[in-house]
Design a protein around this motif. Structure first.
Motif, PDB file in Angstrom:
ATOM      1  N   ALA A 114       0.820  -1.210   0.000  1.00  0.00           N
ATOM      2  CA  ALA A 114       0.000   0.000   0.000  1.00  0.00           C
ATOM      3  C   ALA A 114       0.858   1.266   0.000  1.00  0.00           C
ATOM      4  N   GLY A 115       2.175   1.102  -0.013  1.00  0.00           N
ATOM      5  CA  GLY A 115       3.066   2.264  -0.103  1.00  0.00           C
ATOM      6  C   GLY A 115       3.309   2.967   1.218  1.00  0.00           C
ATOM      7  N   ILE A 116       3.121   2.243   2.334  1.00  0.00           N
ATOM      8  CA  ILE A 116       3.310   2.865   3.650  1.00  0.00           C
ATOM      9  C   ILE A 116       4.782   2.735   4.071  1.00  0.00           C
ATOM     10  N   TRP A 117       5.481   3.848   4.019  1.00  0.00           N
ATOM     11  CA  TRP A 117       6.913   3.871   4.352  1.00  0.00           C
ATOM     12  C   TRP A 117       7.106   4.415   5.755  1.00  0.00           C
ATOM     13  N   THR A 118       7.943   3.742   6.522  1.00  0.00           N
ATOM     14  CA  THR A 118       8.174   4.183   7.899  1.00  0.00           C
ATOM     15  C   THR A 118       9.655   4.479   8.107  1.00  0.00           C
ATOM     16  N   GLU A 119       9.950   5.031   9.279  1.00  0.00           N
ATOM     17  CA  GLU A 119      11.345   5.162   9.674  1.00  0.00           C
ATOM     18  C   GLU A 119      11.900   3.777  10.006  1.00  0.00           C
ATOM     19  N   GLN A 120      13.219   3.685  10.100  1.00  0.00           N
ATOM     20  CA  GLN A 120      13.883   2.404  10.358  1.00  0.00           C
ATOM     21  C   GLN A 120      13.926   2.116  11.859  1.00  0.00           C
ATOM     22  N   VAL A 121      12.742   1.832  12.430  1.00  0.00           N
ATOM     23  CA  VAL A 121      12.656   1.522  13.863  1.00  0.00           C
ATOM     24  C   VAL A 121      11.722   0.319  13.974  1.00  0.00           C
ATOM     25  N   TYR A 122      12.167  -0.726  14.610  1.00  0.00           N
ATOM     26  CA  TYR A 122      11.280  -1.883  14.773  1.00  0.00           C
ATOM     27  C   TYR A 122      10.392  -1.688  16.001  1.00  0.00           C
ATOM     28  N   GLY A 123       9.167  -2.183  15.904  1.00  0.00           N
ATOM     29  CA  GLY A 123       8.287  -2.228  17.079  1.00  0.00           C
ATOM     30  C   GLY A 123       7.510  -0.959  17.374  1.00  0.00           C
ATOM     31  N   ASN A 124       7.970   0.172  16.870  1.00  0.00           N
ATOM     32  CA  ASN A 124       7.301   1.426  17.216  1.00  0.00           C
ATOM     33  C   ASN A 124       7.596   2.498  16.161  1.00  0.00           C
ATOM     34  N   ALA A 125       7.525   2.090  14.894  1.00  0.00           N
ATOM     35  CA  ALA A 125       7.959   2.996  13.815  1.00  0.00           C
ATOM     36  C   ALA A 125       6.922   4.071  13.519  1.00  0.00           C
ATOM     37  N   ILE A 127       5.160   6.473  10.640  1.00  0.00           N
ATOM     38  CA  ILE A 127       4.966   6.528   9.189  1.00  0.00           C
ATOM     39  C   ILE A 127       5.612   7.810   8.679  1.00  0.00           C
ATOM     40  N   GLU A 128       6.444   7.679   7.650  1.00  0.00           N
ATOM     41  CA  GLU A 128       7.103   8.874   7.109  1.00  0.00           C
ATOM     42  C   GLU A 128       6.467   9.344   5.820  1.00  0.00           C
ATOM     43  N   ASP A 129       5.914   8.398   5.061  1.00  0.00           N
ATOM     44  CA  ASP A 129       5.378   8.786   3.762  1.00  0.00           C
ATOM     45  C   ASP A 129       4.426   7.690   3.283  1.00  0.00           C
ATOM     46  N   ILE A 130       3.403   8.089   2.531  1.00  0.00           N
ATOM     47  CA  ILE A 130       2.578   7.067   1.880  1.00  0.00           C
ATOM     48  C   ILE A 130       2.588   7.352   0.380  1.00  0.00           C
ATOM     49  N   LYS A 131       3.110   6.409  -0.370  1.00  0.00           N
ATOM     50  CA  LYS A 131       3.120   6.531  -1.836  1.00  0.00           C
ATOM     51  C   LYS A 131       1.796   5.973  -2.338  1.00  0.00           C
ATOM     52  N   ALA A 148      -3.576  -3.802   5.356  1.00  0.00           N
ATOM     53  CA  ALA A 148      -3.152  -4.315   6.660  1.00  0.00           C
ATOM     54  C   ALA A 148      -2.713  -3.155   7.542  1.00  0.00           C
ATOM     55  N   GLY A 149      -3.351  -3.022   8.705  1.00  0.00           N
ATOM     56  CA  GLY A 149      -2.962  -1.966   9.643  1.00  0.00           C
ATOM     57  C   GLY A 149      -1.672  -2.327  10.354  1.00  0.00           C
ATOM     58  N   PHE A 150      -1.122  -1.357  11.115  1.00  0.00           N
ATOM     59  CA  PHE A 150      -0.063  -1.653  12.094  1.00  0.00           C
ATOM     60  C   PHE A 150       1.301  -1.922  11.468  1.00  0.00           C
ATOM     61  N   GLN A 151       1.405  -1.888  10.129  1.00  0.00           N
ATOM     62  CA  GLN A 151       2.683  -2.254   9.513  1.00  0.00           C
ATOM     63  C   GLN A 151       3.071  -1.336   8.370  1.00  0.00           C
ATOM     64  N   GLY A 152       4.361  -1.313   8.093  1.00  0.00           N
ATOM     65  CA  GLY A 152       4.853  -0.562   6.953  1.00  0.00           C
ATOM     66  C   GLY A 152       6.205  -1.106   6.549  1.00  0.00           C
ATOM     67  N   MET A 153       6.863  -0.357   5.691  1.00  0.00           N
ATOM     68  CA  MET A 153       8.188  -0.791   5.278  1.00  0.00           C
ATOM     69  C   MET A 153       9.184   0.346   5.459  1.00  0.00           C
ATOM     70  N   THR A 160       8.257  -3.237   9.253  1.00  0.00           N
ATOM     71  CA  THR A 160       8.217  -2.634  10.593  1.00  0.00           C
ATOM     72  C   THR A 160       6.783  -2.623  11.100  1.00  0.00           C
ATOM     73  N   THR A 161       6.622  -2.500  12.428  1.00  0.00           N
ATOM     74  CA  THR A 161       5.280  -2.300  12.978  1.00  0.00           C
ATOM     75  C   THR A 161       5.240  -0.972  13.738  1.00  0.00           C
ATOM     76  N   LEU A 162       4.021  -0.493  13.967  1.00  0.00           N
ATOM     77  CA  LEU A 162       3.840   0.892  14.418  1.00  0.00           C
ATOM     78  C   LEU A 162       3.608   1.032  15.917  1.00  0.00           C
ATOM     79  N   GLY A 163       3.699  -0.060  16.665  1.00  0.00           N
ATOM     80  CA  GLY A 163       3.397  -0.008  18.101  1.00  0.00           C
ATOM     81  C   GLY A 163       1.990  -0.529  18.334  1.00  0.00           C
ATOM     82  N   ARG A 164       1.761  -1.096  19.546  1.00  0.00           N
ATOM     83  CA  ARG A 164       0.453  -1.686  19.849  1.00  0.00           C
ATOM     84  C   ARG A 164      -0.660  -0.663  19.629  1.00  0.00           C
ATOM     85  N   GLY A 165      -1.717  -1.126  18.984  1.00  0.00           N
ATOM     86  CA  GLY A 165      -2.831  -0.219  18.684  1.00  0.00           C
ATOM     87  C   GLY A 165      -2.603   0.620  17.432  1.00  0.00           C
TER      88      GLY A 165
END
Ligand code: ADP
Ligand code: ASP
Ligand code: MG
Length: 428
Positions: A114-125, A127-131, A148-153, A160-165
């Motif tokens: 879905a183009g969800i780009w995150t920072e390079q942090v595991y477990g609590n990233a 979102i930096e950009d959505i293409k 899919a919620g909660f995840q990005g690349m 990576t995942t974005l933290g619980r919730g």
């Protein structure tokens, strides 16, 4: 590129895109997934284009964490994200299948698809950009896009995942990127309440709440929305509602301050459990002590919350701070490893504490609010151990076995019991 962006923005508004997010309980079984598909069908029949964001089914994320724990107490965060991201991937596929069964075109996408780009942090990233290119393509082909919620690349193609919730944040940020007309968070309660309705029986549903108040409640422990979701909703002025996935009651609108009823001193309460307090005694009372202690903690990525410094005399001072119980072991290790540098005489730990907060944007202009909070607690013989304030909140640290009593008393004292209620609290 700019023209393209402008066109897409126009397209988003013309299309009337709605982002619908369904949490774990709402997709907890095949039966529930079918109900979700029904809600989506209703939305489509209103002529909306729909992007859906889903969580993992039921307690799947906890289950996966449990599996990892059976192998390692501290698994590599990279592998944990690899594992946890599979929960949401199950739900998107099942929901897309169900939508197709009902005769819709549906396309499931993982975070990275879905183009969800995150920072390079595991477990609590973050979102930096959505293409949005691929999302637009599928939408214009007439698909319901199920993300899919909660995840990005992250860069380097790392999951990576974005933290619980964090699925709330996926939904709101997608809504911002697509200039959606609305982001709806469907969950197992029918809105945002004055306090968690599972804990306080008299909790009342709020028809509306400001971004700032919601943000504060979320940061202070109200589990109903992921704090970063509210942050992004405010930043990009995303129209946001929280409502039930089980019935069609109207829910709570989260909006800008300007449109809200003015002068409400306390809009709601929030709390955190499993809080611990660490006190360093016999520190030298010089201007560097505070900065040295917190520098050492920060370097070890230990998150502290409420802080108090107490100067005994010219020579000696003590410092207390609170943190979440699961960070205590690390904090103690750091303190003891740096004992010679920090020069404290004694270290005390107090466990089984809770943080209780009152939140309201009318507090700024109502000087008696903190006094009222302290009086209410003392009338209940509840000792306040620490206090912290901001313009729109007051937080107190108390013993955790007094938490429910404190919440009930404060709810009553600030007249939150009196808010008229148009529906029941927890669905089913
Ligand atoms: P989901 O899986 O849909 O994301 P969550 O469990 O994350 O659902 O959030 C919903 C829960 O949040 C509710 O069941 C409720 O117990 C809790 N909650 C905490 N504070 C509040 C509040 N102020 N208003 C409503 N619900 C709250
Ligand atoms: N499945 C993840 C969790 O349980 C993310 C979410 O539900 O928002 O925390
Ligand atoms: Mg949630």
């Amino acid at each position: 590129v700019k023209d393209k962006a402008v066109n897409q923005e126009k397209r988003g508004q013309q299309m009337g895109i709605v982002v619908m997010k369904f949490g774990g309980t709402s997709v907890g079984s095949i039966e529930r997934i079918k109900k979700v598909a029904e809600r989506i069908t209703d939305k489509l029949s209103e002529g909306e284009q729909v992007v859906v964001v889903v969580s993992a089914m039921g307690k799947m994320t906890d289950h996966l964490l449990g599996l990892a724990q059976q192998i390692s107490k501290r698994p590599k965060k990279r592998e944990l994200d690899m594992l946890l991201s599979t929960g949401e991937q199950q739900t998107i596929a099942l929901l897309a299948m169900e939508l197709e069964e009902r005769g819709h075109l549906a396309m499931s996408l993982t975070g990275w698809q879905a183009g969800i780009w995150t920072e390079q942090v595991y477990g609590n990233a973050r979102i930096e950009d959505i293409k949005t290119g691929r999302l637009w393509r599928h939408l214009s082909e007439g698909h319901v896009v199920v993300v899919a919620g909660f995840q990005g690349m992250a860069p380097d193609q790392e999951i990576t995942t974005l933290g619980r919730g964090g699925s709330d944040t996926s939904a709101v940020t997608l809504a911002a990127a697509l200039k959606a007309s609305l982001c709806e968070i469907y969950t197992d309660v029918d809105g945002v309440y004055t306090v968690d309705p599972r804990v306080v029986e008299n909790a009342r549903k709020l028809k509306e709440i400001s971004y700032d108040e919601m943000l504060e409640l979320a940061y202070l422990g109200a589990g109903i929305l992921h704090p970063r979701a509210v942050e992004n909703a405010k930043k990009y002025a995303v129209p946001l509602t929280v409502r039930s996935s089980f019935d069609t009651t109207s829910g709570t609108v989260i909006m800008g301050e300007a449109h809200l009823e003015k002068g409400v001193a306390v809009r709601g309460l929030a709390f955190e459990q499993k809080v611990v307090k660490v006190t360093l005694l016999g520190l030298s009372n010089d201007i560097y002590t505070l900065s040295t202690v917190f520098q050492v903690l920060a370097e070890s990525h230990i998150n502290v919350d409420v802080i108090i410094q107490n100067a005994l005399d010219e020579q000696q001072t003590s410092i207390s701070f609170t943190l979440a119980e699961d960070g205590l072991e690390d904090a103690l290790e750091v303190m003891n490893n740096n004992k010679t540098q920090l020069k404290f005489r004694e270290l005390n730990v107090e466990v089984d504490l809770a943080k209780v907060s009152i939140v309201g944007s009318g507090m700024v202009s109502n000087p008696g609010v903190a006094a009222m909070m302290f009086r209410t607690l003392s009338d209940e013989e509840i000792k306040v151990k620490m206090v912290s304030t901001s313009e729109i909140k007051v937080s107190t640290i108390i013993a955790s076995d007094q938490l429910t009593r404190a919440l009930n008393a404060l709810h009553h004292a600030f007249q939150l019991d009196d808010i008229s209620e148009d529906s029941s609290a927890v669905a089913e």
